[in-house]
Each structure stands twice: as C-alpha cells, then as structure tokens.
Design an enzyme around this catalytic site. Structure first.
Site, mmCIF file in Angstrom:
data_model
loop_
_atom_site.group_PDB
_atom_site.id
_atom_site.type_symbol
_atom_site.label_atom_id
_atom_site.label_comp_id
_atom_site.label_asym_id
_atom_site.label_seq_id
_atom_site.Cartn_x
_atom_site.Cartn_y
_atom_site.Cartn_z
ATOM 1 N N GLY C 150 0.919 -1.148 -0.080
ATOM 2 C CA GLY C 150 0.061 -0.037 -0.230
ATOM 3 C C GLY C 150 0.759 1.311 0.033
ATOM 4 C CB CYS C 151 0.254 4.597 -1.232
ATOM 5 S SG CYS C 151 -1.351 4.843 -0.657
ATOM 6 C CE1 TYR C 152 -1.841 8.127 3.794
ATOM 7 C CE2 TYR C 152 -3.399 6.743 3.419
ATOM 8 C CZ TYR C 152 -2.987 7.832 3.506
ATOM 9 O OH TYR C 152 -3.830 9.019 3.297
#
Lengths: 347, 347, 347, 347
Positions: C150-152
């Site tokens: 995921g990005c985070y």
C-alpha cells in the site's frame, strides 16, 4: 416584523449560501427549508459550517403546506424543476425568487431551443422580472416573481451595460471569455470536477453552446435596442469561487481611459455593490470572494481601438444567493444592502 | 458609546483581518491605523477587498500621538517590536492587545532561549494575561495587556485542555502534529511560500524547534499542574487558511467515546466558539474558514488505548484577529461574541 | 526479448501510471489491457495525456484468453477482486503483480477482520511476497506472486525499517501521522473528493481504522521480531500526488544526528531509490512528484529524546505503479531501476 | 559522440527543466552550468528533485572559459542579459539557444519600443532564427543562434498558423485570451505570486501591454504576408504549469468542423508534438503537463461564423525548455523528438 423565508433546494451550494447570508439578515426569519435528499434532517448535516448558527429541520416536500405562513420562497433547483413550483407559489400570493433558469428567457422559443424542454407555465413569464437590480431596480420592487440571473450573465451584463446603453461600442463584435471557479458547476459529482482531475488543470467547455449565451444576448439586446449575437466561452479554473469575464469590444468612438471611467461612474452612481477599478488596479476574483460586490475595470487599448472590460464577482454571492437577497430587499421595500454590507474574505 | 480602536501593523494578513471583523462590530469605531510601509495611504490600498467598506488614511508612526483618544490598541507586529510599544501604551492607560509573541511566555529565560532576544520590559509581563478566553475569561476582564495566543497553541491547548485539567491522560507522552495553511507564515515573501514552490506541495518545518513549543508547554503545564514537555511538529499545507492539530496522547483510564465526549461538553459548556465533533463527523478546516470557531473531536482508540484529538481553527480568526476581538469584548464588558457571531465561508 | 505485459484495471490512476511508466521501459512490450468500464475502446480515451504515445484497444475481460502470450500481469483492482484472478493467472504459470490488498496480509484472520471478507484463495498467500524491494529483494526474485505494498505502508515502513531492524527505538510507542494527496483516494467520485469540498481543505479520516494499519504492523513486527501495535492516522491534503508520513518514536539510546544518519546510510546503501535528507533539508512531497524516489529524514530531538522521521513518496509511483515495475524488474532479472531512472516533475 | 552542453542561468525554473530533460537525453552530455546566485554549489542544491540524478558543480561566470569544449550553450536569462553573451559565444563558433527575448523580434525599433532598451548586437539578429520548429524547421538546421519563442507566443502561433497560412480567417479581428500557470511568472518573488495572494485567485495583467504581443504579431504577419495587430490579454491561473490560449477569429469562408480539422491535420502532418483535439475532446492543460506536446482544437461556431481555437502547452516544456531541446535536436541533425518522447504527468 421580520420577513418569513422558505428555501427549496437547500442542500446545494447556493442553498448553503442563502442560509449563511440570511442567518444574520436583520429583517429575516428563516422559517423553513426542504430538499429532495435531506428531508427530516437538520440543515447543518449537509452544511456543517453553519453548526451553532442555525438549527432547522428540513420539511418533507409538500408545496402547499410548505408555503403556508411564508412571505417569500427561494428556489434553488435545476432548470425545469422551478416552473411548476413557481406557479403554485404565485397562485397562493407568496413571492418567489427563482435562482434557476426557468424564467430568465422571455422568448419561449429560445428557452425551448437552448433548454430542450417546453416551458410549463408560459403565462407567468411576463409576470416575472429579470432580477438584476443594477438595471431593473424599479420593476423588481413591483413584481412577485424574480428570475435571478445566471452567474456568468451577471458578470458580463454588468461589465457591458454602460457601454451598450451609451452606444459607445460596436454591438456586432463582442467576444466574452469567462472563467469560473468550480462551485459554479454545482455540487453534483462528475469526473471533470473530481479533485485530482480538476486541481492544477484548466479547460474551456461548451464552446458556443453554453445556456447562459441567450440570457446574455437577451439583456444586451434590450439595453442596446437591437438584436445582437455574442461569442461566449466559459472556462473552469482550479479555484472554488469567483468569475472573471474578460470582454473584448470595438469602440465606436475614440475616448480616453478617463472618459471611459466616467461613463461607468455615472451609470453606476446609485449602485452600492459596483466597485470600479482601472488599468493600474485590475480586478481579482479574490477581492470579491464571499461578498456581493462586482468589481469592474474598462480599458481603452489605443493600439487596436478596442475596449477590454474585466468584471469579477463571487459566483455564489453576486452570481446567485447574494443577488437573490438583494432582490428580496428591493421587493420588500428594504434598503438594497440589508444583510449584505460586509467585506469578502481575503486572502 | 463606541470603543475607539487603533491598529498598529495594519498591512499584514492579521491587520487586514482585524479591519474585516471590526468594520461590522456593533460597538467599535476604527479610529486609526498605521504601519511601516503604507503610512499616508488608505488602508484599502493594501486591502482591496475592503474598498467601499472603510476608508482610513494610515497615520505616521508617532506612538504618543497615535494613542491619543483611543480606548484600545491592537498590535500586529513581529516579536521584539511589540514590547517597547506596549510599555508606552500601558503607561498612558490605554489598553493593548498584542497579537505578537512578546508577552506570551511568563518565564523570561524561556523567552530569551527561544526568541534569542532580551525582553525589553520584563516588569509588564505580570501585568499581562494569556488571552485564551476559554481558559482565562475572568483574568482577561481585569487586565490591561492581553498577550493574544499563537495560532498553533490556540488549536492545541483548546484540544487538550479538558483532558489535561481532568487528568485523563498521561502528561509524559503528548505528540502534536500540526498542519497549517500558508497565511500562517505571513505576508513576507520567501522562496518556500512562492506559489509554484508551495502549490501541490507538503512539508514539515522547524522540527523540534518551533517557537510555539514553549507556549504550548507553559499553558499545558499550568493546566496540569506539572512541568511537561511535548513533541510539536508544524507542517505547511497548500491552502490559505486553517490549522488542523492532530494530537496523540495515552489515556490514564479506559473510557468510552461517550464518556470522552462528555468531558469536553462539560468543560466547554459556556464557550460559544467551541463546537464538538466526533468520530463520525471529524472536523475539517474548511468548516471553520473565516469564522471564530474551534471545532474539536476526541477519539478513544481501543486497540492502542490512546486518545487522538483533532482540533481545527482558522489561523487568522480564532488563531489571531478573531480571538483578539473576543478578548477586547471581554475587556470592555461586552458579550464575548459581539461582532463575531457569523458562520464561515464554505465551500 | 521484451517482457510481454498485460494490465487488468487499466482505467484508474494507477493503471494510467503503469502505462505512462511502461511505455518507455526499454525491456517491456505492453500487449494487453482491460477494465470493466472501457473495453473495446482505446486506453487513451480515459488517459488522454497518453495520446500519440500508445494506442491499445482494451480487451473484453476473459481471463484465460487475456493471459495467453503474456509473461506478467499487473492487477489494479479493488480488494477482494484480485484474489480469484491471481489464482487463475498463477495456475497458468504467468507471473502476477497485484497492486491491490489481497495478498499483503499473511495472517488471514487479520485480513478478514480488517477487510470484512473471507480470502478466496488462502493457499496462495504463502506463494506470494510482500513487494517492498528495499527489504525483500531476494524473495521477490523468486516468487511468482507479488503483493505490491500500500502507499501509506511504503512510506512508513521505509521510514522506520532501519531503526526497527537496528533496535534503536522503543517499539511500544510509535505514532504515525500520514498525509496524502487526493489521487490516493482513487478515481471513484465521492462528495469529499469533489473539487470544491476538497480544495483549500484539510482533514483526518478513518482515525484508528484505516486498512493500512495491519499491513504496517505486520511488516514492522517482522523487522523487529516482535508483535507491535501502532497509531496510524491518515489525512487528506489538497494536492494531487504525494505522501508525507511524520513518524514519532522514542529512542532507546541517545545518539547524535550524525550517528542517526549513518544508520540509514548503511541500511539503504544498495537502494537506488532511497534519498536521505536531514534537518536542514527536510523532504518535501513535490521533490519526489512523478518519480520512484522515497526521501527520508530522521531527526533526534534532544529535548524529548524522541526520533522524528519524515518520509515522502509519490503515492502513484513508489506508492503503487513505480514500485510494481521495480518488482517486475527484479522478478525478471533486470536492473532494479530499468525504466524508472528519471527525475520527478518540479515545480 | 555526445553533444556537449552548457547552461547559463541554471537556477530558474527553465534551467531546472533543461536539466530534467537533458539528463536522460540519449545524445547529450551536460558538461557545465552556471548562474549568478549558486556558483560553486551543486545544481541539486536549488533543484532537490534532481538529487541522485545528476551532480554538477556550477562554474563561476567567465564566459570564455565556460564555453571552452562545449558544442552548444543554453541561455536562460532575463531580456537584455543574453545579447552580449550570445555575441561572445557566436564569435567562438559555439551554437547558442537563447530562451530569453533578445533575438525574437526582427524589427529592432519594435524591440526598443517594447523592451525599453537598445539592442546590444543588432548585427546578429539576422544570424538568428525564431525557433518554432513546426514552422522554421529548415532554417533551424542551418542557423547558429536560436531565438527560442516565448511561452504565450508558442501556444498562440501554433493555434493560428494553419488558418493564417491558408487565409481562412480575417486577419483584422483576432482576439487572444491566454491563461497561464504561475511558473510562467518565474522564480522571482513578488507579492502577487506569494502563495496566499495567488491561491484560489484569478486575474488579468498587462492588458494591452504584454511584451509577447509584438512577437505574436511578427510571426502571424509573416505567415499571413500582411501587417496585422492583435488583442492579447494574459491571465494568471492558480496552478503551476500550463497555458491555454483561447483565440477568437472571424472565418473568411463557411466551413464545416470536419473541413476545419482537415486544415490542421494537413498543416501539421509532419509535426510529432502537435496533437489535434476537437469539440468533443477539448484540450486541457493537465493533458500536456510535463510533456512537449501542444494540443489544439479549432471549432467553427455556426451562430456567429467565428472560429474559436483552443491551444494548450506546458509553458516550461513546449513553452521553453522542451522546445529549446527540440531546436537543439534539429541543429545537430538528430531526430526532432530525441529525449522528448514521453508522456506528461497526469493527473
């Protein structure tokens, strides 16, 4: 005694703006509000900035019940939806200010051509007035139905009116390049107005086919006592509020910038919401943000003998809800500026 | 009889915001204004949004002459510049509200350590009060010098006060992550706040070294009757107005979100500008834009037994000029909300 | 011989970004693409910036037919939609890089708890690898299924990995405050991401409940050989691209900023996309915009004995499509940087 | 053998963009760079997005030394500063591409009238070529001095060239309304481009007096074999990159939109960076962001018999640095697209 007000279509941006402005209006009591999507809930549910400022449960939509006890109704609805309601409200002797398009065009063929529907109560069109107070102040005081102008037309007509009325420009060659913030496109979700698609972006849309075109042409034609056509190109600008219309015209006579300014000063001498700017002080949309002002500068370009006019408004205030309240003030014999005399938010 | 007001440092954003808010204040007359850069000119020259709302030629800066006939002076100046003026104003028995930092820190060693200058009138520090009305209302009514709080501290202290006062959280482990719009950095030009460098950008700055740190620590220590230290990290956000402080604390006791909300409701029951939000209605900076509200939500996270608080203000209003006027209202025995009871601008 | 690539779910932002990056990849041929909404049309219809760069008619979705002749498939789909396709692709011996969430969590109870669905092919979870090349480079080379992070989590894990692995921080007290541009919320229309509602606005969301939380906890727990919990609060920032994670931790040992920097330099010495910044050069999201870099600064705060880490990525590149291509490079024995060695767009 | 390149004035936005684009140019070696403000430091100090992509210490400014060993010099300097350097570089037989204004106007009286300085080397003006490759491709291959066009003129001339050359429009009545992102105003700090003053704002500037006016008139006059005058009004838009020029003209002949499109298709058939759009696919600035494309749509408005043209570029790429590299490619006999064939960044 306060004016008892109802708002139909309160969940949109113009509905929220009506609430914001009417909350502190010294002569108004907001009695009722309604909408398709939020009935039974408090208006602050969709307008959280109004929390602690107002509490008002939205009624179910039953027009007869709704207007009982009201002095005036504001309609903030899509075109085609207002007309039937206006009829019912008018028949009950309640005044109505329609922020939608249904009563703006006097020529019903034009209405049908541009809006692609038949008008549902053509007999009332003549009972209405185009609610641009700087031009129709006296009529507005007398009429029961106000067709509140579109946002683009407000900026354009106010920018051009003195020159058209005074026959200073050639009416065959008017080019209008308008730029609007995104609230002008309303609260309805579209891919184009999804944040990532619109942020840091810029585009023209509906080139030659925007529905505000006939509205502008109608009013300028009346002012110029002719039958003119314009070029009108709207653009979306990555900002929330504000319209800047840049208008290009051919001067009929040579005149200095001083003389040009004087034409505007005289034409707008009794207009509290017009602020005249000039070449060294060109209007910016942020200067009118949140206020009911329209800032205008007209510049004579010697090289090309053209006049370029810049006209700015906040599309949700002078371009919609503020103007609607200005109209209400006039209808009820109040000072035009009641509840509207405050500066905008800057920066 | 109206309160006669003067503003020193009127050209900045907080100066403009004082004008915007005072123009319509029912009990105020704006008598004078001055600044280094614009004396001899009308204030609307640097604040064009105020055109037609006010006309006021700025005085030359001669403090003795300036305060003659005034009841209160607002100072909107860089740190170190206020203190000498406050002394002169105080000595002439004119009240003063200092929007700068000079009287915020009670411990002058801390002042020197963080601001790197000696305080020029230490004897007056005890005559001043930290002007956070939600906490110091009674003192504000009695004092002649108000140290108007910083923008970040306002959002943080209001977010934490109920929990610290009620000893619900562990005071050893407070992490404050604050995000501010760019007007918080002032009107002075810098490369970082040049539009292209800041637009669509995001950054932390002054990690561990921002001057609002000791201010927050001082007030939380007083409230908690201890001597605490915090982590405070400010960030710049590509928007104009608004602060969101996200605050992380360890709960001392297990409590439901209901119970948590009740702590805030009781603590702030007499505070007209506090609006409590919750998990399903998290505060957004735009909801307070242009208004004097502080919106707060506190959430108990069961997984980690932490309380996360979200606190939002408009940095120029509740974080500066609006709060200053709230303080003025209290000083002069007016209703706290006089001239400040209006919703913000949304969207 | 070029790698033959197919993309499923090509109409979203990450799909468009895969195209943008693969078009100029020296060892790739984009063979096929498909999506629910655009089959039969050219991909440039929804990605007009790619006009003249690629022409590719989208296939109808028939997975067996689709994967014929391909070496690798990128999946850019909502959670729950990938798993069944991954199974079919895996069974045909085609490699697959899943940009969605379905294979990120190794503990299927956690998957069910956070995603509220049963996993449709649990037997393949162990065949997959968490595709963070800076940590799992060797495994990535061997596996046929990549769970692209995921990005985070990408920004957070890269920011913390050296400190967790080297046991420099206390693992009981990690606070993560993440801020994301709006492309992170995807292309689906919502009121919150409608331009006027998001512009000049700022908010936290899903406090304590964002689905990236268990992903971060899983990876940090593996690195720290423990079972840790974190506080993770995501925020929406009015900008298009970029994540800044501000991470607060307690240091286990006193160490200078020099020493701290050295930990990172050594840990990331073979990582071409990590750029280390420091206190005087704090990372800004715009510096990584459009690129595959992750910029990191770690700062020891002497006053509080905490370490604050700032970590920035472009959420669509290193946080999604760029990282997916980095993984593909490793899977196929290419240089990790193939097709990804270019600077971002600034300003 | 690679082309050895030097850049003078490397710290500005166009300097940074030259670096970004040249770093991956297959036939270029960036040998030297210099500027007034940063000599002795690495270029990444002011261009942090280029970290790990290039390392290049800026030279002190000694023109003779600087050009030794170079094949071509790019000048990114304010007007009046280029001309003397161009002379020295030309005399040493090094080619030069001037991104400034000094060699754009062939009529030196016009230059003096608009730029208010005398030209310092008038004898070289005839040795230079106006570097718009879509029009002057052959001349560019032969000349040693390239006057790289202004950003606005690039968008305008490319939008109008086919209609002017084919005599389809009346040349007496051309109205050009251009909108630019803020990087167009450069890196120099001004109050107008301070983030809070520009964000969510919109304005026209230099109405009738912008220095790109004579440049547009010169090139359109050459194309139309006449001596025409235009109205040109530039606007600032709250975004970083991009120009949209909306151009209003009177058609000389009635023609369908199909026929109109065909004029453009034929005129630009050999132009790799022109992308033609139409009424249903109007150009948006974000579609060209970061790329060297110019997207154009021309629309015949039947109601008014006018042609409205929309032309978009990225002002820093096709409007400056990308075009400069396109010119370099032609000068050195390379394919026009070398190093420039990549899509922009969207969204």
């Amino acid at each position: 005694m306060k004016i008892k007000v109802g708002i139909i279509g309160v969940t949109g941006y113009t509905g929220g703006e009506l609430l914001r402005l009417l909350i502190n209006h010294p002569h108004v009591e907001i009695k009722k509000a309604t909408s398709r999507s939020n009935s039974g809930n408090d208006v602050t549910q969709v307008h959280p900035h109004l929390d602690k400022e107002i509490s008002l449960i939205e009624d179910e939509m039953d027009i007869e019940k709704f207007i009982t006890g009201l002095d005036v109704v504001f309609l903030a609805l899509p075109h085609g939806k207002s007309a039937p309601l206006v009829k019912e409200i008018y028949n009950k002797n309640v005044r109505v200010i329609d922020l939608g398009a249904d009563f703006r065009l006097k020529n019903l063929d034009e209405y049908k051509a541009w809006y692609e529907v038949d008008h549902s109560c053509p007999e009332l069109v003549s009972e209405s007035v185009y609610g641009l107070p700087e031009i129709y102040k006296e009529k507005i005081k007398e009429k029961a139905i106000i067709a509140n102008p579109g946002c683009y037309p407000t900026s354009v007509i106010l920018g051009l009116a003195p020159l058209v009325a005074e026959k200073i420009i050639n009416l065959d060659n008017i080019v209008i390049d308008s730029k609007s913030g995104i609230t002008g496109a309303g609260k309805t979700l579209t891919q184009q107005t999804h944040y990532p698609d619109m942020n840091d972006n810029l585009l023209a849309y509906k080139v030659g086919s925007h529905r505000h075109t006939p509205e502008i042409e109608q009013e300028l034609s009346i002012l110029g006592n002719t039958n003119l056509k314009i070029n009108f190109t709207p653009h979306l600008i990555p900002m929330n509020r504000g319209i800047l219309s840049t208008i290009y015209t051919n001067a009929n006579i040579a005149l200095t910038n001083k003389e040009l300014e004087k034409v505007y000063v005289e034409y707008y001498q009794d207009c509290p919401f017009i602020r005249l700017r000039n070449k060294n002080n060109l209007p910016q949309t942020k200067w009118v943000q949140g206020s009911n002002y329209c800032d205008i500068a007209a510049i004579f370009d010697e090289r090309t003998e053209r006049i370029i006019i810049l006209s700015t408004i906040d599309n949700l205030v002078k371009g919609a809800s503020g103007q609607a309240i200005q109209n209400m003030n006039l209808m009820f014999g109040l000072d035009e500026t009641a509840g509207l005399k405050f500066p905008g938010l800057y920066p």
